[in-house]
Scaffold this motif. Structure first.
Motif, PDB file in Angstrom:
ATOM      1  N   SER A   1       0.840  -1.191   0.000  1.00 26.93           N
ATOM      2  CA  SER A   1       0.000   0.000   0.000  1.00 26.93           C
ATOM      3  C   SER A   1       0.879   1.247   0.000  1.00 26.93           C
ATOM      4  CB  SER A   1      -0.925   0.017   1.221  1.00 26.93           C
ATOM      5  OG  SER A   1      -0.174   0.146   2.395  1.00 26.93           O
ATOM      6  N   THR A   2       0.319   2.355  -0.468  1.00 27.52           N
ATOM      7  CA  THR A   2       0.998   3.648  -0.404  1.00 27.52           C
ATOM      8  C   THR A   2       0.106   4.612   0.352  1.00 27.52           C
ATOM      9  OG1 THR A   2       0.048   4.417  -2.477  1.00 27.52           O
ATOM     10  CG2 THR A   2       2.178   3.294  -2.591  1.00 27.52           C
ATOM     11  N   SER A   3       0.729   5.552   1.026  1.00 28.76           N
ATOM     12  CA  SER A   3      -0.010   6.517   1.811  1.00 28.76           C
ATOM     13  C   SER A   3       0.729   7.841   1.789  1.00 28.76           C
ATOM     14  CB  SER A   3      -0.150   6.011   3.251  1.00 28.76           C
ATOM     15  OG  SER A   3      -0.802   6.964   4.037  1.00 28.76           O
ATOM     16  N   LYS A   4      -0.007   8.934   1.676  1.00 29.68           N
ATOM     17  CA  LYS A   4       0.592  10.264   1.704  1.00 29.68           C
ATOM     18  C   LYS A   4      -0.381  11.211   2.386  1.00 29.68           C
ATOM     19  CE  LYS A   4       2.989  13.702  -0.948  1.00 29.68           C
ATOM     20  NZ  LYS A   4       3.717  14.009  -2.161  1.00 29.68           N
ATOM     21  N   LEU A   5       0.143  12.135   3.163  1.00 25.32           N
ATOM     22  CA  LEU A   5      -0.661  13.108   3.899  1.00 25.32           C
ATOM     23  C   LEU A   5      -0.668  14.424   3.149  1.00 25.32           C
ATOM     24  CD1 LEU A   5      -2.202  13.825   6.497  1.00 25.32           C
ATOM     25  CD2 LEU A   5      -0.020  14.421   7.511  1.00 25.32           C
ATOM     26  N   TYR A   6      -1.849  14.973   2.903  1.00 24.57           N
ATOM     27  CA  TYR A   6      -1.992  16.270   2.264  1.00 24.57           C
ATOM     28  C   TYR A   6      -2.630  17.225   3.254  1.00 24.57           C
ATOM     29  CZ  TYR A   6      -1.162  13.881  -2.145  1.00 24.57           C
ATOM     30  OH  TYR A   6      -0.605  13.154  -3.152  1.00 24.57           O
ATOM     31  N   THR A   7      -2.036  18.403   3.427  1.00 31.68           N
ATOM     32  CA  THR A   7      -2.581  19.416   4.326  1.00 31.68           C
ATOM     33  C   THR A   7      -2.534  20.771   3.642  1.00 31.68           C
ATOM     34  OG1 THR A   7      -0.466  19.970   5.359  1.00 31.68           O
ATOM     35  CG2 THR A   7      -1.712  18.171   6.347  1.00 31.68           C
ATOM     36  N   SER A   8      -3.208  21.752   4.233  1.00 28.57           N
ATOM     37  CA  SER A   8      -3.160  23.118   3.708  1.00 28.57           C
ATOM     38  C   SER A   8      -1.992  23.895   4.320  1.00 28.57           C
ATOM     39  CB  SER A   8      -4.482  23.829   4.005  1.00 28.57           C
ATOM     40  OG  SER A   8      -4.684  23.896   5.398  1.00 28.57           O
TER      41      SER A   8
ATOM     42  N   ASP B   1       2.052  24.767   5.308  1.00 25.30           N
ATOM     43  CA  ASP B   1       3.277  24.843   4.512  1.00 25.30           C
ATOM     44  C   ASP B   1       4.236  23.742   4.961  1.00 25.30           C
ATOM     45  OD1 ASP B   1       5.106  25.744   2.685  1.00 25.30           O
ATOM     46  OD2 ASP B   1       5.897  27.306   4.006  1.00 25.30           O
ATOM     47  N   VAL B   2       3.810  22.491   4.816  1.00 32.77           N
ATOM     48  CA  VAL B   2       4.600  21.346   5.257  1.00 32.77           C
ATOM     49  C   VAL B   2       4.705  20.361   4.094  1.00 32.77           C
ATOM     50  CG1 VAL B   2       4.772  19.467   6.920  1.00 32.77           C
ATOM     51  CG2 VAL B   2       3.773  21.640   7.613  1.00 32.77           C
ATOM     52  N   THR B   3       5.888  19.830   3.877  1.00 33.67           N
ATOM     53  CA  THR B   3       6.087  18.842   2.840  1.00 33.67           C
ATOM     54  C   THR B   3       6.209  17.471   3.485  1.00 33.67           C
ATOM     55  OG1 THR B   3       7.224  20.435   1.451  1.00 33.67           O
ATOM     56  CG2 THR B   3       7.557  18.111   0.939  1.00 33.67           C
ATOM     57  N   TYR B   4       5.319  16.570   3.145  1.00 36.38           N
ATOM     58  CA  TYR B   4       5.339  15.213   3.669  1.00 36.38           C
ATOM     59  C   TYR B   4       5.732  14.251   2.557  1.00 36.38           C
ATOM     60  CZ  TYR B   4       2.768  17.058   7.651  1.00 36.38           C
ATOM     61  OH  TYR B   4       2.386  17.767   8.741  1.00 36.38           O
ATOM     62  N   LYS B   5       6.480  13.237   2.910  1.00 35.06           N
ATOM     63  CA  LYS B   5       6.865  12.215   1.947  1.00 35.06           C
ATOM     64  C   LYS B   5       5.901  11.035   2.056  1.00 35.06           C
ATOM     65  CE  LYS B   5      11.793  13.177   2.028  1.00 35.06           C
ATOM     66  NZ  LYS B   5      13.115  12.615   2.287  1.00 35.06           N
ATOM     67  N   SER B   6       5.595  10.431   0.935  1.00 33.65           N
ATOM     68  CA  SER B   6       4.714   9.266   0.960  1.00 33.65           C
ATOM     69  C   SER B   6       5.487   8.035   1.434  1.00 33.65           C
ATOM     70  CB  SER B   6       4.119   9.016  -0.420  1.00 33.65           C
ATOM     71  OG  SER B   6       5.134   8.706  -1.333  1.00 33.65           O
ATOM     72  N   ILE B   7       4.755   7.053   1.901  1.00 30.86           N
ATOM     73  CA  ILE B   7       5.363   5.807   2.348  1.00 30.86           C
ATOM     74  C   ILE B   7       4.775   4.651   1.555  1.00 30.86           C
ATOM     75  CG2 ILE B   7       5.904   6.578   4.685  1.00 30.86           C
ATOM     76  CD1 ILE B   7       3.403   5.154   5.636  1.00 30.86           C
ATOM     77  N   VAL B   8       5.579   3.657   1.345  1.00 27.70           N
ATOM     78  CA  VAL B   8       5.142   2.400   0.732  1.00 27.70           C
ATOM     79  C   VAL B   8       5.390   1.316   1.768  1.00 27.70           C
ATOM     80  CG1 VAL B   8       5.509   0.756  -1.128  1.00 27.70           C
ATOM     81  CG2 VAL B   8       5.738   3.199  -1.570  1.00 27.70           C
TER      82      VAL B   8
ATOM     83  N   LYS C   1       5.896   9.996   6.069  1.00 32.29           N
ATOM     84  CA  LYS C   1       7.171  10.163   6.747  1.00 32.29           C
ATOM     85  C   LYS C   1       7.226  11.538   7.384  1.00 32.29           C
ATOM     86  CE  LYS C   1       9.802   7.072   3.826  1.00 32.29           C
ATOM     87  NZ  LYS C   1      10.911   6.932   2.898  1.00 32.29           N
ATOM     88  N   ASN C   2       8.202  11.749   8.239  1.00 29.43           N
ATOM     89  CA  ASN C   2       8.341  13.053   8.892  1.00 29.43           C
ATOM     90  C   ASN C   2       8.489  14.159   7.851  1.00 29.43           C
ATOM     91  OD1 ASN C   2       8.236  11.918  11.402  1.00 29.43           O
ATOM     92  ND2 ASN C   2      10.444  11.785  11.628  1.00 29.43           N
ATOM     93  N   PRO C   3       7.998  15.361   8.183  1.00 29.12           N
ATOM     94  CA  PRO C   3       8.110  16.455   7.227  1.00 29.12           C
ATOM     95  C   PRO C   3       9.562  16.844   6.986  1.00 29.12           C
ATOM     96  CG  PRO C   3       7.292  17.261   9.314  1.00 29.12           C
ATOM     97  CD  PRO C   3       7.348  15.767   9.414  1.00 29.12           C
ATOM     98  N   ARG C   4       9.832  17.291   5.798  1.00 30.14           N
ATOM     99  CA  ARG C   4      11.178  17.732   5.446  1.00 30.14           C
ATOM    100  C   ARG C   4      11.483  19.071   6.111  1.00 30.14           C
ATOM    101  NH1 ARG C   4      14.008  15.412   0.760  1.00 30.14           N
ATOM    102  NH2 ARG C   4      16.037  15.964   1.458  1.00 30.14           N
ATOM    103  N   TYR C   5      10.524  19.929   6.172  1.00 31.24           N
ATOM    104  CA  TYR C   5      10.701  21.203   6.873  1.00 31.24           C
ATOM    105  C   TYR C   5       9.360  21.649   7.427  1.00 31.24           C
ATOM    106  CZ  TYR C   5       8.716  23.394   2.752  1.00 31.24           C
ATOM    107  OH  TYR C   5       7.889  23.747   1.731  1.00 31.24           O
ATOM    108  N   PHE C   6       9.400  22.555   8.370  1.00 28.16           N
ATOM    109  CA  PHE C   6       8.191  23.073   8.996  1.00 28.16           C
ATOM    110  C   PHE C   6       8.386  24.564   9.205  1.00 28.16           C
ATOM    111  CE2 PHE C   6       4.362  22.901  11.354  1.00 28.16           C
ATOM    112  CZ  PHE C   6       4.500  23.783  12.401  1.00 28.16           C
ATOM    113  N   ASN C   7       7.435  25.366   8.782  1.00 34.12           N
ATOM    114  CA  ASN C   7       7.536  26.815   8.932  1.00 34.12           C
ATOM    115  C   ASN C   7       6.217  27.326   9.481  1.00 34.12           C
ATOM    116  OD1 ASN C   7       8.114  29.477   8.828  1.00 34.12           O
ATOM    117  ND2 ASN C   7       8.357  29.596   6.603  1.00 34.12           N
ATOM    118  N   SER C   8       6.182  27.612  10.789  1.00 35.25           N
ATOM    119  CA  SER C   8       4.955  28.085  11.412  1.00 35.25           C
ATOM    120  C   SER C   8       4.953  29.596  11.607  1.00 35.25           C
ATOM    121  CB  SER C   8       4.763  27.403  12.771  1.00 35.25           C
ATOM    122  OG  SER C   8       5.784  27.820  13.649  1.00 35.25           O
ATOM    123  N   GLY C   9       5.974  30.285  11.165  1.00 34.05           N
ATOM    124  CA  GLY C   9       6.006  31.733  11.299  1.00 34.05           C
ATOM    125  C   GLY C   9       6.929  32.195  12.407  1.00 34.05           C
TER     126      GLY C   9
END
Length: 95
Positions: free
Chosen positions: A34-41, A43-50, A80-88
Motif C-alpha cells: 500500500s501507499t499513503s501520503k498526507l496532504y494538508t493546507s 506549509d509542510v512537505t510530507y513524503k509518501s510511504i510504501v 514520513k516526517n516532514p522535510r521542513y516546517f515553517n509556522s512563522g
C-alpha cells in the motif's frame, strides 16, 4: 466458433461453483503493498510511504446463504516526517 467458446466458458464457471454448507469455516490469508501520503493546507512537505499490508479473514457459514466474516489486518498509514516546517515564529529542520 465464438458461440462454442462462450458456451464452454459459461459451463466451466457453472461447474466451478462452490457449495457452502452449514458449519463450514473458511480461512483466507491475504498480502500486498500500500501507499499513503498526507496532504494538508499547511506549509509542510510530507513524503509518501510504501509499506506491506497483510492479514487473515475467517468466514463461518450458517447455511448456504448466510455467513459471518471477521478478520485481522495490518496496514501502515500516514507519511514520513516532514522535510521542513515553517509556522512563522520558528523554523525546525528535519523533524
Amino acid at each position: 466458433m465464438k458461440k462454442t467458446l462462450l458456451v464452454a466458458l459459461l459451463i466451466s464457471f457453472a461447474a466451478n461453483a462452490q457449495v457452502r454448507e452449514k458449519g463450514n469455516i473458511e480461512i483466507q490469508p491475504f498480502a500486498g503493498f500500500s501507499t499513503s501520503k498526507l496532504y494538508t493546507s499547511d506549509d509542510v512537505t510530507y513524503k509518501s510511504i510504501v509499506s506491506p499490508y497483510f492479514g487473515v479473514n475467517a468466514e463461518f457459514y450458517f447455511n448456504s446463504k448466510w455467513s459471518l466474516r471477521t478478520g485481522l489486518e495490518f496496514m501502515q498509514i500516514g507519511s514520513k516526517n516532514p522535510r521542513y516546517f515553517n509556522s512563522g515564529w520558528n523554523n525546525i529542520e528535519e523533524i
